[in-house]
Design a protein around this motif. Structure first.
Motif, short mmCIF file in Angstrom:
data_model
loop_
_atom_site.label_atom_id
_atom_site.label_comp_id
_atom_site.label_asym_id
_atom_site.label_seq_id
_atom_site.Cartn_x
_atom_site.Cartn_y
_atom_site.Cartn_z
N VAL A 172 -24.45 -17.25 3.57
CA VAL A 172 -24.34 -18.31 2.55
C VAL A 172 -23.01 -19.04 2.70
O VAL A 172 -21.95 -18.41 2.75
N GLU A 173 -23.08 -20.37 2.76
CA GLU A 173 -21.85 -21.21 2.77
C GLU A 173 -21.41 -21.43 1.32
O GLU A 173 -22.21 -21.84 0.50
N GLU A 201 -21.07 -18.64 23.76
CA GLU A 201 -19.70 -19.11 24.04
C GLU A 201 -19.38 -20.43 23.34
O GLU A 201 -18.22 -20.75 23.11
N ILE A 202 -20.40 -21.20 22.98
CA ILE A 202 -20.12 -22.48 22.32
C ILE A 202 -19.46 -22.26 20.96
O ILE A 202 -18.78 -23.14 20.44
N LEU A 203 -19.67 -21.08 20.36
CA LEU A 203 -19.06 -20.80 19.05
C LEU A 203 -17.55 -20.62 19.16
O LEU A 203 -16.86 -20.61 18.14
N GLY A 204 -17.04 -20.49 20.38
CA GLY A 204 -15.60 -20.37 20.58
C GLY A 204 -14.87 -21.71 20.54
O GLY A 204 -13.64 -21.76 20.60
N TYR A 205 -15.63 -22.80 20.45
CA TYR A 205 -15.01 -24.13 20.46
C TYR A 205 -14.45 -24.55 19.09
O TYR A 205 -13.82 -25.60 18.98
N PHE A 206 -14.72 -23.76 18.04
CA PHE A 206 -14.21 -24.14 16.72
C PHE A 206 -14.03 -22.88 15.88
O PHE A 206 -14.49 -21.79 16.25
N ASN A 207 -13.33 -23.03 14.77
CA ASN A 207 -12.93 -21.88 13.95
C ASN A 207 -13.90 -21.65 12.79
O ASN A 207 -14.60 -22.56 12.35
N LYS A 208 -13.87 -20.40 12.30
CA LYS A 208 -14.69 -20.05 11.14
C LYS A 208 -14.19 -20.81 9.91
O LYS A 208 -13.00 -21.09 9.80
N ASN A 209 -15.11 -21.15 9.02
CA ASN A 209 -14.81 -21.90 7.78
C ASN A 209 -14.24 -23.29 8.05
O ASN A 209 -13.58 -23.88 7.20
N GLU A 210 -14.50 -23.82 9.27
CA GLU A 210 -14.07 -25.17 9.62
C GLU A 210 -15.30 -26.08 9.55
O GLU A 210 -16.38 -25.73 10.01
N MET A 211 -15.13 -27.27 8.91
CA MET A 211 -16.23 -28.24 8.86
C MET A 211 -16.49 -28.74 10.28
O MET A 211 -15.62 -29.36 10.89
N PHE A 212 -17.67 -28.43 10.82
CA PHE A 212 -17.94 -28.76 12.22
C PHE A 212 -19.43 -28.99 12.40
O PHE A 212 -20.25 -28.24 11.89
N ASP A 213 -19.76 -30.06 13.12
CA ASP A 213 -21.15 -30.47 13.28
C ASP A 213 -21.54 -30.38 14.76
O ASP A 213 -20.73 -30.67 15.63
N PHE A 214 -22.78 -29.98 15.04
CA PHE A 214 -23.22 -29.90 16.44
C PHE A 214 -23.18 -31.29 17.09
O PHE A 214 -22.55 -31.49 18.11
N VAL A 223 -23.62 -22.15 11.29
CA VAL A 223 -24.08 -21.17 12.30
C VAL A 223 -22.94 -20.22 12.68
O VAL A 223 -23.16 -19.04 12.95
N LYS A 224 -21.71 -20.73 12.68
CA LYS A 224 -20.53 -19.91 13.00
C LYS A 224 -20.44 -18.69 12.07
O LYS A 224 -19.95 -17.63 12.47
N ASN A 225 -20.91 -18.85 10.83
CA ASN A 225 -20.90 -17.72 9.87
C ASN A 225 -21.67 -16.51 10.41
O ASN A 225 -21.38 -15.38 10.06
N ALA A 226 -22.68 -16.79 11.26
CA ALA A 226 -23.53 -15.72 11.80
C ALA A 226 -23.06 -15.25 13.18
O ALA A 226 -23.82 -14.61 13.91
N GLU A 227 -21.81 -15.56 13.56
CA GLU A 227 -21.32 -15.30 14.92
C GLU A 227 -21.46 -13.83 15.31
O GLU A 227 -21.83 -13.50 16.44
N ASP A 228 -21.15 -12.90 14.39
CA ASP A 228 -21.23 -11.47 14.72
C ASP A 228 -22.65 -11.06 15.09
O ASP A 228 -22.86 -10.12 15.86
N PHE A 229 -23.64 -11.74 14.52
CA PHE A 229 -25.05 -11.44 14.75
C PHE A 229 -25.54 -12.01 16.08
O PHE A 229 -26.46 -11.50 16.70
#
Length: 820
Positions: free
Chosen positions: A78-79, A178-191, A89-95
């Motif tokens: 949940v955001e 690996e694309i999830l490494g291009y930005f930080n968690k809790n950062e506003m980011f769009d595909f 999607v970054k929120n689910a990175e561990d999964f």
């Protein structure tokens, strides 16, 4: 492999369907759209699913639980605040420990995911975007791929002029972790806006897989109805609940169909629904669970959700009825109407076409509902056209409409702004100015009432009084019933497309708050700015008294009196000529008119220094030189560029992409620079003024968009340098431009541009707006029109004949592609 369903959508454009539920929970054929997506993932053994949530998350969690009832395993993320598509999607990175699929929970598709996944691995892609060809690509991200399917370009939500393909991003992606490494968690980011441009820039393997399978983004109410038709026509493979008792008729468990009731294929009847005798369920109707349809009632091409009671002799035509709606006897609803949850429609009430009724309303007996309750508005593709808002007085633009539009504009400032409002001298414009002011005041805005004023003066007043924006209302002398409304920013420019979208969204959803009574601000009356403006022009003239003899024409008495005052104040001799000239953009079509011939010969015979005809807005002028030659729009751009470069050596001019290459030649001779903009008024203004005002750029703005001050600047330049207007015209090298328009259906525009781009891959092309092809020392520009089902074709070459030939070639191409 694992999958991510993005299910945070609020679905504001689907209201009132989404007033009480998030968009993924809106039912399609009697089950939430997200359930269809889960069934699709399960079909391809993608049973480990992360679901990203934001709006009303508990409703989705309560329905799907841990996924076991649906044969899958679900985890929720949940955001707390909106994070954009990639951020969620970054929120689910561990999964996500391996390649994964991202899919929207609020679109319907039967895409073959295996083919797309195989393609991803074959290409060694870091990110694969599933693409689909669509007829009208304006609401999507447009994408271009090369022969290897590698993505070379994309643009989010283009205007018609920017459409360079009919291939769009479906929002379904196959991604490496690996694309999830291009930005930080809790950062506003769009595909599409943030991540993919980075991958493109770094030349990472980013591919597009074009699918021919069904995909529909359920973005608005029309798309919602259409997707049901597509399912019933078997254009898409989904699991329709119930048993197909006859070809095209599905009945779910516990239904009771009385003898004498009529069902027409295709239709779907949900669980425990009762259809009484003599009731008629027409084709393309979907009836949900636990509904009662009483005798003599007819449902045609409509969608009913759950727990509705339809009493005797009710007629439902092309409507969407949400949950727990009670339609009393003899009530009727018509095409594209939507009735929200828990609404009661009393006996003999009539809901007109295109009406939206929000939840929990009571419609009184015998009422005819012809405006929306309590939120929402007539759904249109857009309120704004090529520039501003235009419509018939008291038909399209009523006082109520104007007040609401004013409130919507005010809402974009969140109640803290100073807005200038003005109008021309017509009575309808003055009436509607009052309505716009009322709407702005209701939103807590401080209003500066500039009174009766010409548009260029309003632009100047907004800058002078440091307003945050403005509205100018004007009418047409050619069509007295037509009204134009210009929305302006703090620089006096027309607002950009992004701001137009914000105003449209606030207007369509009525998603704006009214301020409390004690917060309404007093109107500031500004009575005499026009006099100050004219005096300022006169004071800034560098030459001594001007003795020019000028023939002045305009259909507007307001413009004539203002211009006469200005020019005589400068020492000019002015003769008013009253002829009906076409506006500057259509001069080519009016060359044979007697009025034009009279005007040009009158100037020549009367030994005038020049003639000037000014349009209704007082922004554009058509000049005629002392030899009786008309200075067309293209020649005028070259003329003001020449004057500017002679005044500012090494300066920069802004011209539209459709302007002649002769401007570049003039720039080279003066060590100047040329910036090309799109052809829209907003884009030219934005390129000239940008975010900060510079004196030299303000001069250019004046030359383009202020016929009064612009004419004086031309006269001042002529006087200082002792030039006649004909001598300036003779300094401009010959050039030949040809312009025509060709019919092109809306749905074919993207295809046309894509075909022309592919055809000219080896040639030099430019896609700033439409597609511009450079050929044999000339060019041709194919530009889809934003307001009409046509494409504009503009060509330039070394001769008039060759320019015309180039135009004809591309007109034939457009016809061939659009008809093919």
């Amino acid at each position: 492999m694992k999958a991510v369903i993005m299910a945070g959508g609020e679905g504001t454009r689907l209201r009132p369907l989404t007033c009480n539920r998030p968009k993924p929970m809106v039912p399609i054929i009697n089950k939430p759209v997200m359930e269809h997506i889960i069934e699709l993932l399960k079909k391809y053994n993608l049973t480990d699913i992360a679901v990203t949530l934001q709006y009303m998350p508990e409703l989705i969690k309560d329905y799907f639980g841990n996924g076991s009832d649906f044969g899958v395993n679900i985890r929720y993320y949940v955001e707390q605040t909106p994070l954009g598509t990639a951020g969620s999607v970054k929120n689910a990175e561990d999964f996500l420990d391996d390649v994964f699929v991202v899919i929207s929970g609020d679109a319907l598709t039967d895409i073959d995911l295996k083919k797309a996944i195989d393609f991803h691995f074959q290409k060694g892609s870091i990110a694969t975007i599933i693409l689909k060809k669509v007829d009208v690509p304006l609401e999507y991200g447009v994408v271009v791929t090369d022969e290897e399917s590698r993505i070379s370009r994309f643009l989010e939500k283009p205007s018609w002029g920017e459409v360079f393909s009919d291939t769009v991003n479906t929002g379904i992606y196959i991604l490496s972790p690996e694309i999830l490494g291009y930005f930080n968690k809790n950062e506003m980011f769009d595909f599409s806006k943030d991540l993919f441009p980075i991958l493109l820039k770094e030349k990472k393997p980013l591919y597009g897989f074009v699918t021919d399978d069904y995909w529909c983004d359920i973005g608005d109410l029309r798309a919602y109805s259409r997707v049901h038709m597509d399912i019933l026509e078997k254009k898409v493979k989904v699991n329709i609940p119930g048993k197909e008792i006859e070809p095209g008729i599905w009945i779910d468990d516990g239904c009771e169909i009385e003898e004498g009731a009529k069902l027409e294929a295709p239709c779907v009847i949900g669980k425990n629904t009762k259809i009484k005798k003599t009731a008629n369920i027409g084709s393309f109707s979907v009836i949900g669970h636990y509904n009662i349809i009483d005798e003599r009632s007819g449902i045609k091409r409509s969608i009913l959700w759950k727990n509705n009671l339809v009493e005797k002799n009710v007629q439902v035509r092309g409507s969407v009825i949400c949950n727990k709606v009670h339609l009393r006897s003899n009530a009727s609803t018509f095409e594209n109407s939507v009735i929200g949850d828990d609404t009661i429609i009393m006996n003999n009430a009539l809901i007109k076409p295109n009406i939206k009724i929000w939840p929990n309303k009571l419609i009184e007996e015998g009422a005819e509902v012809n405006s929306n309750l309590v939120w929402g508005s007539k759904f249109t593709r857009s309120i704004f056209g090529n520039r501003g808002v235009a419509g018939e007085i008291n038909v399209d633009i009523t006082p109520e409409y104007a007040s609401k539009l004013g409130a919507a504009y005010g809402a974009t400032f969140k109640g803290k702004a100073k807005i200038g409002v003005s109008c021309d001298d017509s009575t309808p414009a003055q009436m509607l100015k009052v309505s716009f002011i009322s709407g702005l005041l209701s939103a807590g805005i401080e209003v500066f009432d500039f009174g009766k004023m010409l548009l260029p003066i309003t632009r100047s007043a907004i800058r002078f009084y440091k307003n945050d924006g403005g509205i100018h209302i004007s009418t047409s002398t050619e069509d007295v019933a037509r009204l134009f409304v210009d929305f302006l920013d703090k620089n006096g420019s027309n607002v950009d497309r992004g701001t137009e979208r914000k105003i449209e969204n606030a207007f369509v959803r009525e998603d704006f708050s009214r301020c409390e009574g004690d917060c309404i601000k007093e109107i500031k009356q500004i009575p005499d700015y026009s006099k100050f403006y004219l005096r300022n022009i006169i004071n800034n003239v560098e030459s001594s008294k001007m003795k020019y003899k000028i023939a002045l024409n305009s259909r507007s008495g307001f413009i004539l009196s203002t211009m006469n005052e200005l020019l005589t104040g400068l020492g000019c001799e002015v003769e008013v000529v009253n002829v009906k000239l076409m506006n500057i953009k259509t001069m080519s079509k009016s060359m044979t008119s007697n009025d034009v011939k009279y005007f040009t010969s009158h100037i020549k015979m009367g030994k005038f220094d020049l003639g000037v005809s000014i349009e209704d807005t007082s922004e554009k002028m058509m000049l005629v030189d002392n030899k009786g030659r008309i200075i067309t729009e293209d020649m005028f751009i070259a003329l003001i560029s020449l004057i500017f470069f002679k005044n500012v050596q090494g300066g920069t001019v802004v011209v539209p992409i459709s302007a002649s290459q002769v401007v570049d030649r003039i720039a080279d001779e003066c060590n100047g620079k040329v910036i090309r903009s799109k052809t829209s008024t907003q884009d030219i203004m934005e390129k000239i003024l940008g975010s900060e005002l510079k004196e030299e750029m303000l001069d250019q703005f004046t030359m383009h968009f202020d016929a009064m001050a612009g004419l004086v600047k031309i006269l001042d330049f002529m006087q200082k340098n002792n030039y006649k207007l004909s001598e300036l015209v003779d300094m401009i090298p010959n050039f030949y431009i040809d312009k025509k328009e060709v019919e092109c259906p809306w749905e074919a525009k993207g295809k046309v541009i894509r075909h022309i781009m592919q055809e000219n891959n080896g040639d030099s092309i430019e896609t700033l707006e439409g597609v511009k092809i450079y050929k044999d020392g000339g060019w041709v520009l194919v530009l889809p029109d934003a307001e009409k089902p046509v494409c504009n074709v503009i060509s330039e070459s070394y001769s008039a004949e060759f320019a015309e030939e180039l135009t004809s070639i591309y007109i034939n191409k457009i016809r061939e592609i659009s008809r093919g």
